[in-house]
Design a protein around this motif. Structure first.
Motif: not given
Length: 430
Positions: A197-199, A212-214, A312-316, A338-343
């Motif tokens: 997600f950040y990548r 830019v790599v993950h 249960p973060s509410e930011w990325y 959100y963000g990288g969590l579902p990865e």
């Protein structure tokens, strides 16, 4: 190989420092030499390079108008950090520089000193400072990606994204525009993002033409991957008690579900008082347990005994160590989408994924966790453990990183030492 690691803090303050010091140990275990550059601070760990550290700037303390102005200029470009890291480079002659957190304190001014000596630079992105003036992609408590999508900082100024302050937002945007004008992000040769997600945010922002790599964050040398025995029947959150972590949604979800399991909140932070008030007003005292800050073996015990870990973060979020450490001991996890969590969490396989800012969705995930049979729970725990082993292995990470270092050094033509010596020779003649 001699590696210069740069991070604003030289003590463990958060996940970026966990990575920073874990990387140092990993590099040293393989025979490399590690040196450091950071800010001066009484909390710093002992370090032979501390004499080179840049002056400390605390933007949270009370300041006079003149002090605020000076701090603002420092956040834009630190001549002090640039001067001191250049002296360190000339004395130590590192092969490569690996940057972590530097914005606003050390600043990217150091890149001009590093590039002067033709030394490759790698950056691990622990936050979104490179693409967002607030570094969190949060605006008035809600996620916002307008600056990235619109390729403009106008939304930040319109919304006063930085602490709802027009002045602080303007300074943050000025910093970003200044780096853009000086092509600072093209002076970083290689970017590592702990989440895909950040990548994607970095790529979409067009801040750099460089790779830019993950790469998922590694877990430290000596991590014991194992399933836990004698598990207690409680839910667990551990980390900073702050609004972006979704903790108010968590206690509301817990309240809604009327669960028999206890909920442990391990940590401390600015939201604790509000959470405690909610718990008291809703007769949850004794069921929601506040332990305060924990670390080391005490924290490890809380994690190993938990039924599951919740974030249960509410930011990325990026690639939080709290979840990586949990799945490494076979803990199913409940996280927001959100963000990288579902990865990190595979819904229904290694845990459950809830909608962010949604106590009902989170309550449903808690109910699903409680409804698992012993066999289903064991299968989920094994799947979590196997994912951690596959994704977070430090040796695999080291191999990728060393290939990256060597390729970058080779691309520079190995001329850095000649450049340093020539500069020193010219100065001595003058």
């Amino acid at each position: 190989m001699k590696i210069l690691l740069v991070n604003k803090y030289h003590y463990v303050k958060g996940g970026s420092e966990t990575y920073h010091f874990g990387l140092a140990k990993l590099l040293e275990e393989h025979g490399n030499e590690v040196i450091y550059f950071a800010m001066e601070d009484e909390k710093n760990y002992d370090c032979p390079q501390s004499e080179y550290f840049s002056k400390n700037v605390d933007f949270n303390k009370r300041m006079s108008p003149i002090q605020k102005l000076c701090a603002g200029f420092h956040a834009l470009y630190s001549f002090d950090a640039k001067k001191k890291i250049e002296k360190l480079i000339k004395d130590e002659k590192p092969d490569i520089v690996h940057i972590n957190l530097v914005h606003r304190h050390i600043t990217l001014s150091i890149l001009n000193a590093i590039k002067k000596y033709n030394i490759p630079v790698v950056l691990t992105a622990h936050d979104l400072n490179c693409v967002c003036p607030t570094h969190t992609m949060l605006c008035n408590g809600k996620v916002c990606d307008r600056c990235v999508k619109e390729h403009s900082y106008k939304p930040a100024i319109e919304q006063k994204c930085v602490k709802n302050s027009a002045m602080q937002t303007y300074l943050a945007v000025l910093e970003a525009k200044n780096y853009e004008r000086m092509h600072m992000y093209d002076k970083i040769d290689f970017y590592i993002c702990p989440s895909d997600f950040y990548r994607r945010q970095f790529v979409e922002s067009h801040i750099t033409k460089n790779p830019v790599v993950h790469w998922v964050n590694f877990l430290p040398i000596g991590t014991q991957y194992h399933l836990c025995e004698n598990i207690d029947d409680y839910f667990l959150f551990f980390g900073r008690l702050s609004v972006e972590k979704g903790l108010m949604s968590l206690v509301k979800a817990y309240h809604k579900g009327n669960f028999k399991n206890k909920l442990y909140l391990v940590g401390d932070g600015p939201l604790r008082e509000e959470l405690e008030t909610y718990v008291k007003e809703n007769n949850l005292a004794g069921k929601v347990v506040f332990t305060g800050f924990q670390s080391g073996d005490a924290l490890k015990k809380y994690v190993e005994k938990a039924k599951c870990v919740i974030l249960p973060s509410e930011w990325y979020e990026n690639g939080p160590y709290s979840i990586l450490e949990a799945i490494a001991v076979g803990k199913p996890a409940i996280v927001s989408n959100y963000g990288g969590l579902p990865e990190i969490v595979d819904d229904g396989k290694t845990g459950f994924i809830c909608k962010p800012n949604n106590p009902d969705s989170l309550c449903s995930c808690l109910e699903k966790m409680n409804s698992l049979t012993d066999e289903e729970y064991h299968k989920m725990s094994v799947a979590a453990l196997e994912k951690a082993k596959d994704s977070c292995d430090c040796e695999k990470y080291y191999d990728k990183l060393m290939k990256c270092y060597k390729d970058l050094i080779k691309a520079k033509g190995g001329k850095k030492y000649d450049i340093i010596e020539n500069i020193l020779a010219n100065k001595s003649r003058n």
